[in-house]
Motif scaffolding. Structure first.
Motif, PDB file in Angstrom:
ATOM      1  N   ASP A  87       2.412  12.075  -2.052  1.00 55.67           N
ATOM      2  CA  ASP A  87       1.453  10.992  -1.835  1.00 55.67           C
ATOM      3  C   ASP A  87       0.164  11.412  -2.539  1.00 55.67           C
ATOM      4  O   ASP A  87      -0.515  12.343  -2.112  1.00 55.67           O
ATOM      5  CB  ASP A  87       1.230  10.816  -0.327  1.00 55.67           C
ATOM      6  CG  ASP A  87       0.146   9.777  -0.016  1.00 55.67           C
ATOM      7  OD1 ASP A  87      -0.435   9.204  -0.957  1.00 55.67           O
ATOM      8  OD2 ASP A  87      -0.101   9.548   1.188  1.00 55.67           O
TER       9      ASP A  87
ATOM     10  N   GLN B 224      -6.435   1.827  -4.080  1.00 60.69           N
ATOM     11  CA  GLN B 224      -7.842   1.552  -3.744  1.00 60.69           C
ATOM     12  C   GLN B 224      -8.767   2.756  -3.631  1.00 60.69           C
ATOM     13  O   GLN B 224      -9.906   2.612  -3.204  1.00 60.69           O
ATOM     14  CB  GLN B 224      -7.916   0.716  -2.476  1.00 60.69           C
ATOM     15  CG  GLN B 224      -7.508   1.428  -1.194  1.00 60.69           C
ATOM     16  CD  GLN B 224      -6.007   1.370  -0.941  1.00 60.69           C
ATOM     17  OE1 GLN B 224      -5.234   1.130  -1.842  1.00 60.69           O
ATOM     18  NE2 GLN B 224      -5.601   1.598   0.288  1.00 60.69           N
ATOM     19  N   LYS B 225      -8.279   3.955  -3.998  1.00 59.37           N
ATOM     20  CA  LYS B 225      -9.198   5.089  -4.047  1.00 59.37           C
ATOM     21  C   LYS B 225      -9.607   5.376  -5.491  1.00 59.37           C
ATOM     22  O   LYS B 225     -10.766   5.294  -5.830  1.00 59.37           O
ATOM     23  CB  LYS B 225      -8.573   6.333  -3.415  1.00 59.37           C
ATOM     24  CG  LYS B 225      -8.724   6.393  -1.905  1.00 59.37           C
ATOM     25  CD  LYS B 225      -7.571   5.824  -1.162  1.00 59.37           C
ATOM     26  CE  LYS B 225      -7.801   5.789   0.343  1.00 59.37           C
ATOM     27  NZ  LYS B 225      -6.543   5.711   1.071  1.00 59.37           N
TER      28      LYS B 225
ATOM     29  N   THR C 182      -7.394  12.829   2.314  1.00 58.21           N
ATOM     30  CA  THR C 182      -8.624  12.047   2.199  1.00 58.21           C
ATOM     31  C   THR C 182      -9.569  12.260   3.380  1.00 58.21           C
ATOM     32  O   THR C 182     -10.789  12.191   3.229  1.00 58.21           O
ATOM     33  CB  THR C 182      -8.224  10.554   2.128  1.00 58.21           C
ATOM     34  OG1 THR C 182      -7.027  10.455   1.342  1.00 58.21           O
ATOM     35  CG2 THR C 182      -9.293   9.706   1.518  1.00 58.21           C
TER      36      THR C 182
ATOM     37  N   GLY D 183       0.815  -1.224   0.000  1.00 62.80           N
ATOM     38  CA  GLY D 183       0.000   0.000   0.000  1.00 62.80           C
ATOM     39  C   GLY D 183       0.843   1.266   0.000  1.00 62.80           C
ATOM     40  O   GLY D 183       2.075   1.221  -0.119  1.00 62.80           O
ATOM     41  N   ALA D 184       0.172   2.377   0.151  1.00 66.66           N
ATOM     42  CA  ALA D 184       0.888   3.654   0.247  1.00 66.66           C
ATOM     43  C   ALA D 184       1.713   3.681   1.529  1.00 66.66           C
ATOM     44  O   ALA D 184       2.767   4.320   1.600  1.00 66.66           O
ATOM     45  CB  ALA D 184      -0.103   4.816   0.231  1.00 66.66           C
ATOM     46  N   THR D 185       1.246   2.951   2.521  1.00 68.17           N
ATOM     47  CA  THR D 185       1.903   2.981   3.823  1.00 68.17           C
ATOM     48  C   THR D 185       3.337   2.459   3.776  1.00 68.17           C
ATOM     49  O   THR D 185       4.215   2.982   4.465  1.00 68.17           O
ATOM     50  CB  THR D 185       1.065   2.174   4.843  1.00 68.17           C
ATOM     51  OG1 THR D 185      -0.239   2.765   4.894  1.00 68.17           O
ATOM     52  CG2 THR D 185       1.671   2.204   6.229  1.00 68.17           C
TER      53      THR D 185
HETATM   54  C1  PLP Z   1      -5.615   5.691   1.981  1.00 66.04           C
HETATM   55  C2  PLP Z   1      -4.432   6.565   1.983  1.00 66.04           C
HETATM   56  C3  PLP Z   1      -3.163   6.092   2.377  1.00 66.04           C
HETATM   57  C4  PLP Z   1      -2.946   4.688   2.902  1.00 66.04           C
HETATM   58  O1  PLP Z   1      -3.008   3.771   1.891  1.00 66.04           O
HETATM   59  P1  PLP Z   1      -2.772   2.198   2.160  1.00 66.04           P
HETATM   60  O2  PLP Z   1      -2.757   1.666   0.772  1.00 66.04           O
HETATM   61  O3  PLP Z   1      -3.892   1.730   3.008  1.00 66.04           O
HETATM   62  O4  PLP Z   1      -1.457   2.043   2.832  1.00 66.04           O
HETATM   63  C5  PLP Z   1      -2.092   6.959   2.319  1.00 66.04           C
HETATM   64  N1  PLP Z   1      -2.243   8.224   1.896  1.00 66.04           N
HETATM   65  C6  PLP Z   1      -3.452   8.712   1.515  1.00 66.04           C
HETATM   66  C7  PLP Z   1      -3.552  10.116   1.042  1.00 66.04           C
HETATM   67  C8  PLP Z   1      -4.574   7.894   1.553  1.00 66.04           C
HETATM   68  O5  PLP Z   1      -5.769   8.380   1.181  1.00 66.04           O
END
Ligand code: PLP
Length: 361
Positions: free
Chosen positions: A172, A195-196, A152, A75-77
């Motif tokens: 990000d 996933q967004k 978000t 993920g982004a994390t």
């Molecule tokens: C949802 C989100 C994340 C986290 O994403 P994961 O894929 O759950 O790690 C990080 N940054 C932003 C801006 C987000 O909306």
């Protein structure tokens, strides 16, 4: 079948034609006699999907040739960790703008690896503002400047991006990537969990300027080093094949809708509909976010009381509109209206808002 109008912040709504194509191709992918998620990630069929997705990202975002496009797990994390591990060298510092919950999470991880200079702290305005992109006091020789293009949870979004000069600008873009054309050349790196706005969870997209790969330390273990993935076209290990396949279909859909300028136009139209509804409600609905930094993806709003907010969310749900509860850390309401949210869905919630205000004065 009756599909809900889905305002969830993530995972979030996907284009129906994409879901239908996934359904149709799932059991027998293009006559292989098996599905894409049962075949080798080295197969010709998967190769086409993988490189097709890379090519679509490159085309839609007009990514110059000196950038690598990567698909990573975690993920982004995981990027919150990989960024300092790869780019925050011994004795260096980096710059951050603290615009909301996600920027803060990335900040905390960078801080574990070195010094972080805070150029903007939104806490002073309760995270209702985005800084003026041209007024940031960027630290000379900073390892990078990190921004979160769309918060978000707080519903704020950068409308212009800073010129960071020689300091790599890292963004990000998890919740607004592919919603508008971007000046990619301004960025050292862009990353986004899928996933967004891009597809299902399970993959993060990283767009990275090639010269930055020289900074990745050889002491890092394989997966954590960007060079590993850049050298192997994100096939060093088994990539999240299903997510990448779905991302490719979503990008084909984006392209068929007219690409990123069409997405930007739709986002403008949809978000204005909600902000205008608030402005015309005689204060019944209020948006906490300063007008200069309002998000076109996550529209946050309050009603006159928490009880009315509860009632609003409940009654909207009864009419097939779900996911309108604000994040538990901030309360209130939030409508996430990513690329795949149809204009009609936003028209429906706007009409519901007007009616609800009338009946519940
Ligand atoms: C949802 C989100 C994340 C986290 O994403 P994961 O894929 O759950 O790690 C990080 N940054 C932003 C801006 C987000 O909306």
């Amino acid at each position: 079948m009756s599909r809900k109008i889905n305002f969830y912040a993530g995972p979030s709504t996907l284009p129906l034609p994409v879901l239908e194509q996934i359904r149709d191709e799932m059991v027998d992918y293009q006559g292989m006699g098996l599905s894409l998620i049962e075949t080798s990630h080295r197969s010709k069929e998967y190769d086409e999907v993988h490189n097709g997705a890379v090519a679509l990202i490159k085309e839609l975002l007009a990514v110059p040739d000196n950038y690598k496009i990567l698909f990573l797990g975690g993920g982004a994390t995981l990027q919150f960790s990989m960024i300092p591990l790869n780019f925050l060298g011994e004795g260096q510092s980096c710059d951050f703008t603290l615009t909301g919950s996600w920027a803060k999470k990335a900040f905390v991880d960078s801080k574990k690896h070195g010094t972080v200079n805070v150029l903007f702290d939104g806490a002073e305005s309760n995270f209702t503002k985005i800084p003026d992109a041209s007024s940031l006091n960027i630290t000379p020789n900073a390892a990078y400047l990190h921004i979160t293009s769309n918060e978000t949870i707080q519903g704020t979004e950068w409308h212009n991006f800073p010129d960071a000069g020689d300091v790599p600008l890292i963004a990000d873009m998890s919740s607004d990537i592919m919603s508008r054309p971007l000046p990619i050349g301004k960025f050292g790196m862009i990353y986004a969990g899928a996933q967004k706005n891009l597809g299902p969870a399970g993959v993060a997209i990283v767009i990275l300027r090639e010269d930055l790969l020289e900074r990745c330390p050889d002491t890092l273990t394989a997966y954590l080093n960007y060079k590993t993935h850049a050298d192997k076209n994100s096939l060093y290990n088994t990539p999240p094949v299903f997510s990448i396949y779905a991302v490719k279909l979503v990008l084909e859909w984006v392209k068929a809708q007219g690409g990123l300028s069409a997405m930007a136009e739709r986002a403008q139209k949809k978000s204005s509909m909600l902000y205008d509804t608030m402005a015309q409600s005689n204060g019944y609905y209020s948006c906490p976010v300063d007008e200069s930094g309002r998000s076109k993806m996550n529209v946050v709003f309050r009603l006159p009381s928490e009880d009315l907010e509860k009632k609003f969310i409940e009654e909207a749900k009864n009419e097939g509109m779900i996911g309108l509860k604000g994040h538990r850390s901030v309360g209130g309401c939030r409508a996430s209206i990513y690329n795949a949210m149809p204009v009609e869905g936003v028209e429906k919630i706007a009409a519901f808002m007007r009616k609800f205000a009338e009946v519940n004065q």
